[in-house]
Design a protein around this motif. Structure first.
Motif, PDB file in Angstrom:
ATOM      1  N   GLY A 250       0.786  -1.226   0.000  1.00 30.40           N
ATOM      2  CA  GLY A 250       0.000   0.000   0.000  1.00 30.40           C
ATOM      3  C   GLY A 250       0.814   1.271   0.000  1.00 30.40           C
ATOM      4  N   GLU A 251       2.154   1.153  -0.049  1.00 31.30           N
ATOM      5  CA  GLU A 251       3.010   2.342   0.013  1.00 31.30           C
ATOM      6  C   GLU A 251       3.664   2.630  -1.334  1.00 31.30           C
ATOM      7  OE1 GLU A 251       5.854   2.353   3.158  1.00 31.30           O
ATOM      8  OE2 GLU A 251       4.329   2.263   4.747  1.00 31.30           O
ATOM      9  N   LEU A 252       3.821   3.922  -1.607  1.00 29.98           N
ATOM     10  CA  LEU A 252       4.505   4.386  -2.811  1.00 29.98           C
ATOM     11  C   LEU A 252       5.908   4.846  -2.439  1.00 29.98           C
ATOM     12  CD1 LEU A 252       4.734   5.304  -5.770  1.00 29.98           C
ATOM     13  CD2 LEU A 252       3.660   7.471  -5.081  1.00 29.98           C
ATOM     14  N   THR A 253       6.909   4.204  -3.026  1.00 33.79           N
ATOM     15  CA  THR A 253       8.300   4.596  -2.835  1.00 33.79           C
ATOM     16  C   THR A 253       8.789   5.280  -4.097  1.00 33.79           C
ATOM     17  OG1 THR A 253       8.771   2.767  -1.327  1.00 33.79           O
ATOM     18  CG2 THR A 253      10.653   3.769  -2.436  1.00 33.79           C
ATOM     19  N   VAL A 254       9.262   6.513  -3.964  1.00 33.85           N
ATOM     20  CA  VAL A 254       9.852   7.237  -5.088  1.00 33.85           C
ATOM     21  C   VAL A 254      11.361   7.082  -5.001  1.00 33.85           C
ATOM     22  CG1 VAL A 254      10.237   9.498  -6.135  1.00 33.85           C
ATOM     23  CG2 VAL A 254       7.957   8.877  -5.334  1.00 33.85           C
ATOM     24  N   LEU A 255      11.948   6.520  -6.061  1.00 31.73           N
ATOM     25  CA  LEU A 255      13.391   6.306  -6.138  1.00 31.73           C
ATOM     26  C   LEU A 255      13.943   7.291  -7.167  1.00 31.73           C
ATOM     27  CD1 LEU A 255      15.887   4.564  -5.405  1.00 31.73           C
ATOM     28  CD2 LEU A 255      15.229   3.039  -7.277  1.00 31.73           C
ATOM     29  N   ALA A 256      14.688   8.295  -6.691  1.00 32.41           N
ATOM     30  CA  ALA A 256      15.104   9.394  -7.555  1.00 32.41           C
ATOM     31  C   ALA A 256      16.622   9.455  -7.705  1.00 32.41           C
ATOM     32  CB  ALA A 256      14.585  10.721  -7.004  1.00 32.41           C
TER      33      ALA A 256
ATOM     34  N   ASN B 133      -0.515  14.936 -10.507  1.00 30.49           N
ATOM     35  CA  ASN B 133      -1.718  14.127 -10.717  1.00 30.49           C
ATOM     36  C   ASN B 133      -1.353  12.679 -11.001  1.00 30.49           C
ATOM     37  OD1 ASN B 133      -4.584  13.817 -11.079  1.00 30.49           O
ATOM     38  ND2 ASN B 133      -4.221  13.730 -13.285  1.00 30.49           N
ATOM     39  N   ILE B 134      -0.278  12.466 -11.781  1.00 32.90           N
ATOM     40  CA  ILE B 134       0.179  11.107 -12.077  1.00 32.90           C
ATOM     41  C   ILE B 134       0.616  10.400 -10.790  1.00 32.90           C
ATOM     42  CG2 ILE B 134       2.021   9.780 -13.183  1.00 32.90           C
ATOM     43  CD1 ILE B 134       1.890  11.742 -15.514  1.00 32.90           C
ATOM     44  N   VAL B 135       1.382  11.113  -9.956  1.00 33.50           N
ATOM     45  CA  VAL B 135       1.869  10.515  -8.706  1.00 33.50           C
ATOM     46  C   VAL B 135       0.700  10.138  -7.807  1.00 33.50           C
ATOM     47  CG1 VAL B 135       3.220  10.918  -6.611  1.00 33.50           C
ATOM     48  CG2 VAL B 135       4.081  11.707  -8.795  1.00 33.50           C
ATOM     49  N   ARG B 136      -0.310  10.997  -7.733  1.00 33.13           N
ATOM     50  CA  ARG B 136      -1.484  10.683  -6.908  1.00 33.13           C
ATOM     51  C   ARG B 136      -2.188   9.426  -7.412  1.00 33.13           C
ATOM     52  NH1 ARG B 136      -1.614  16.343  -6.103  1.00 33.13           N
ATOM     53  NH2 ARG B 136      -2.491  16.710  -8.167  1.00 33.13           N
ATOM     54  N   LYS B 137      -2.302   9.280  -8.721  1.00 35.47           N
ATOM     55  CA  LYS B 137      -2.974   8.103  -9.277  1.00 35.47           C
ATOM     56  C   LYS B 137      -2.165   6.837  -9.008  1.00 35.47           C
ATOM     57  CE  LYS B 137      -5.671  10.407 -12.887  1.00 35.47           C
ATOM     58  NZ  LYS B 137      -5.946  10.513 -14.329  1.00 35.47           N
ATOM     59  N   ILE B 138      -0.836   6.954  -9.062  1.00 32.73           N
ATOM     60  CA  ILE B 138       0.003   5.789  -8.788  1.00 32.73           C
ATOM     61  C   ILE B 138      -0.064   5.415  -7.303  1.00 32.73           C
ATOM     62  CG2 ILE B 138       2.391   4.946  -8.785  1.00 32.73           C
ATOM     63  CD1 ILE B 138       2.828   6.557 -11.346  1.00 32.73           C
ATOM     64  N   LYS B 139      -0.137   6.409  -6.442  1.00 39.32           N
ATOM     65  CA  LYS B 139      -0.313   6.133  -5.012  1.00 39.32           C
ATOM     66  C   LYS B 139      -1.639   5.415  -4.766  1.00 39.32           C
ATOM     67  CE  LYS B 139      -0.454   6.434  -0.489  1.00 39.32           C
ATOM     68  NZ  LYS B 139       0.194   5.391   0.337  1.00 39.32           N
ATOM     69  N   LEU B 140      -2.686   5.832  -5.458  1.00 35.45           N
ATOM     70  CA  LEU B 140      -3.983   5.162  -5.330  1.00 35.45           C
ATOM     71  C   LEU B 140      -3.900   3.715  -5.807  1.00 35.45           C
ATOM     72  CD1 LEU B 140      -6.503   7.937  -6.455  1.00 35.45           C
ATOM     73  CD2 LEU B 140      -6.271   6.949  -4.183  1.00 35.45           C
ATOM     74  N   MET B 141      -3.092   3.473  -6.854  1.00 35.08           N
ATOM     75  CA  MET B 141      -2.893   2.100  -7.321  1.00 35.08           C
ATOM     76  C   MET B 141      -2.321   1.232  -6.205  1.00 35.08           C
ATOM     77  SD  MET B 141      -1.312   2.921 -11.090  1.00 35.08           S
ATOM     78  CE  MET B 141      -0.421   1.370 -11.135  1.00 35.08           C
ATOM     79  N   ALA B 142      -1.316   1.776  -5.497  1.00 35.82           N
ATOM     80  CA  ALA B 142      -0.697   1.032  -4.404  1.00 35.82           C
ATOM     81  C   ALA B 142      -1.723   0.701  -3.326  1.00 35.82           C
ATOM     82  CB  ALA B 142       0.461   1.836  -3.811  1.00 35.82           C
ATOM     83  N   GLU B 143      -2.580   1.670  -3.005  1.00 37.07           N
ATOM     84  CA  GLU B 143      -3.585   1.460  -1.959  1.00 37.07           C
ATOM     85  C   GLU B 143      -4.681   0.506  -2.414  1.00 37.07           C
ATOM     86  OE1 GLU B 143      -4.836   5.411  -1.068  1.00 37.07           O
ATOM     87  OE2 GLU B 143      -3.222   5.751   0.374  1.00 37.07           O
TER      88      GLU B 143
END
Length: 457
Positions: free
Chosen positions: A205-211, A345-355
């Motif tokens: 359920g967590e989004l990890t951003v690897l930069a 907006n893209i990051v929010r949608k990807i976070k929702l995918m994780a959840e």
């Protein structure tokens, strides 16, 4: 307004919902938790929606061809009577996007509730006209009717006391501890021991951003994590917006075999190299890793593919390489939208995918040039995220890949430690834990990562 007129008013809205579902591959996941087939007043549209739901439930893609196939399977005679989806031809020409599908679905639910209310009140009216009707019982039925319809008006939600949540949280924590002690766990270890000790690995359920800056090694680190997750038996999906599937596999083969990727590309391989590469290919054949090139995909396309794989049981950890190359589609009304807002907006949608799928998602991202304008050692900070507006707010974890050698540093100026072949992962944000730095070692080609050992040179 009578029931017949209500159905006529609602028909265009029902048609718009079906058209939106047929137009966009993942729109069904926006409404299937809210919209039931009986909410469609038109029987033919209800039939099409049932076919769409059957595909989504089975984890199959939704398009006009698959929907027609599902219609034939569910009710062949109805399919023949309608001649497939041809009865929707005009509607499909008018509705070419799912942009307002949630609004249309809410309106559809509203009309369904009004129809249900009208039908129920007519039944109660007949009952009320009977001389022997029990008034108390009738009022109780009316009260139950109102409560049921009010629940339909509100999207599903759950209110709990803090004590209830605390009990459930502790039970889950204790159960996970018992599972770990028994050798069973659902954590996803990254293969970088210092990072796993610091953060516990990747969490559901967590989004990890690897930069990282270009050529800093973020793709190599992500592939190393993906390989280690697959070796733990996790179903890994690696979506690349930058590299082809062949390029990704070339890196994986190099990681497993120890053979330099350059040998595969242009230097040539020896007999010993080929033996190692064949063994690496056999391991990849056994590992649950799915690859996809998403060069022209929007985040909605990526989400649809991920949802399909998850329904099929082929996705438990998702990697997306990388954010800044994901295709952004802007309509005329959105031309003024900034890149910051679009990426947010893209990051929010990807976070929702994780959840929604309850899986760890690792999203790679580019850093801006600010770190390179600072004095050595050029350590990264959260504001270095390119178009960082919403990224650092939405992400549960933010990791920066850092290699001192890229800045010409071979030794730590304070400790004099040799930094050649030493990489660092700066855990700059960890919503549910500690921050810090995790070290690792890498080979010259950045294709093999190992645990950090200060004794090695």
């Amino acid at each position: 307004m009578d029931k017949l007129n209500l159905n006529r008013v609602n028909l265009p809205m029902e048609q718009a919902v079906i058209a939106g579902l047929l137009t966009s591959p993942d729109a069904v996941y926006d409404v299937n938790g809210r919209l039931r087939s009986e909410m469609f007043s038109h029987p033919d549209l209800r039939f099409v929606y049932e076919a769409i739901l059957s595909l989504a439930t089975a984890g199959q893609p939704v398009d006009m061809l698959t929907v027609e196939t599902a219609m034939q399977r569910i009710d062949h005679s109805a399919y023949m009577r309608l001649n497939g989806l041809s009865f929707l031809s005009d509607t499909l020409l008018d509705v070419r996007t799912d942009q307002h599908i949630r609004v249309h679905a809410d309106q559809l639910v509203r009309c369904y509730i009004l129809r249900s209310l009208l039908t129920s009140l007519q039944e109660k009216q007949v009952k009320a006209l009977r001389p022997d009707t029990d008034i108390a019982e009738l009022l109780k039925e009316l009260d139950a009717l109102v409560c049921a319809l009010q629940e339909e008006m509100v999207p599903a939600f759950s209110l709990e006391s803090a004590g209830q949540v605390a009990r459930r949280t502790l039970d889950l924590a204790y159960q996970r501890q018992a599972d770990r002690e028994a050798g069973v766990h659902d954590l996803v270890y990254t293969g970088v021991s210092e990072l796993d000790r610091l953060s516990g690995g990747l969490h559901k359920g967590e989004l990890t951003v690897l930069a990282g800056r270009p050529s800093m090694g973020k793709s190599a680190v992500a592939l190393w994590m993906a390989l280690n997750a697959a070796r733990q038996g996790k179903a890994v999906v690696f979506f690349s917006v930058e590299m082809s599937k062949e390029q990704v596999v070339m890196r994986l083969l190099s990681m497993i075999s120890g053979v330099d990727a350059g040998c595969l590309r242009f230097k040539g391989t020896s007999a010993a190299d080929r033996l190692c590469l064949e063994k690496a290919q056999e391991e990849l054949d056994r590992l649950p890793i799915t690859l996809e090139y998403c060069g022209s995909d929007t985040v909605e396309d990526i989400r649809a593919k991920a949802q399909m794989l998850h329904k099929q049981g082929k996705l438990s950890v998702l990697f997306i390489d990388y954010l800044n190359l994901i295709h952004i589609v802007l309509s005329k009304g959105q031309l003024q939208e900034t890149t910051d807002l679009a990426l947010g907006n893209i990051v929010r949608k990807i976070k929702l995918m994780a959840e929604e799928m309850d899986i760890p998602v690792v999203l790679l991202a580019q850093m801006n040039r600010e770190s390179e304008r600072r004095q050595l050692p050029n350590f990264p900070v959260l504001s270095d995220l390119r178009n960082s507006g919403a990224i650092e707010q939405v992400a549960d974890v933010v990791l920066f890949v850092y290699r001192a050698e890229k800045y010409g540093m071979t030794h730590d100026p304070k400790t004099k430690e040799d930094l050649r072949g030493v990489g660092m992962l700066f855990l700059a944000k960890n919503r549910n834990g500690a921050t810090g730095v995790a070290r690792f070692r890498y080979n010259p080609a950045m294709t093999c990562l190992t645990d950090y050992d200060p004794r090695l040179i």
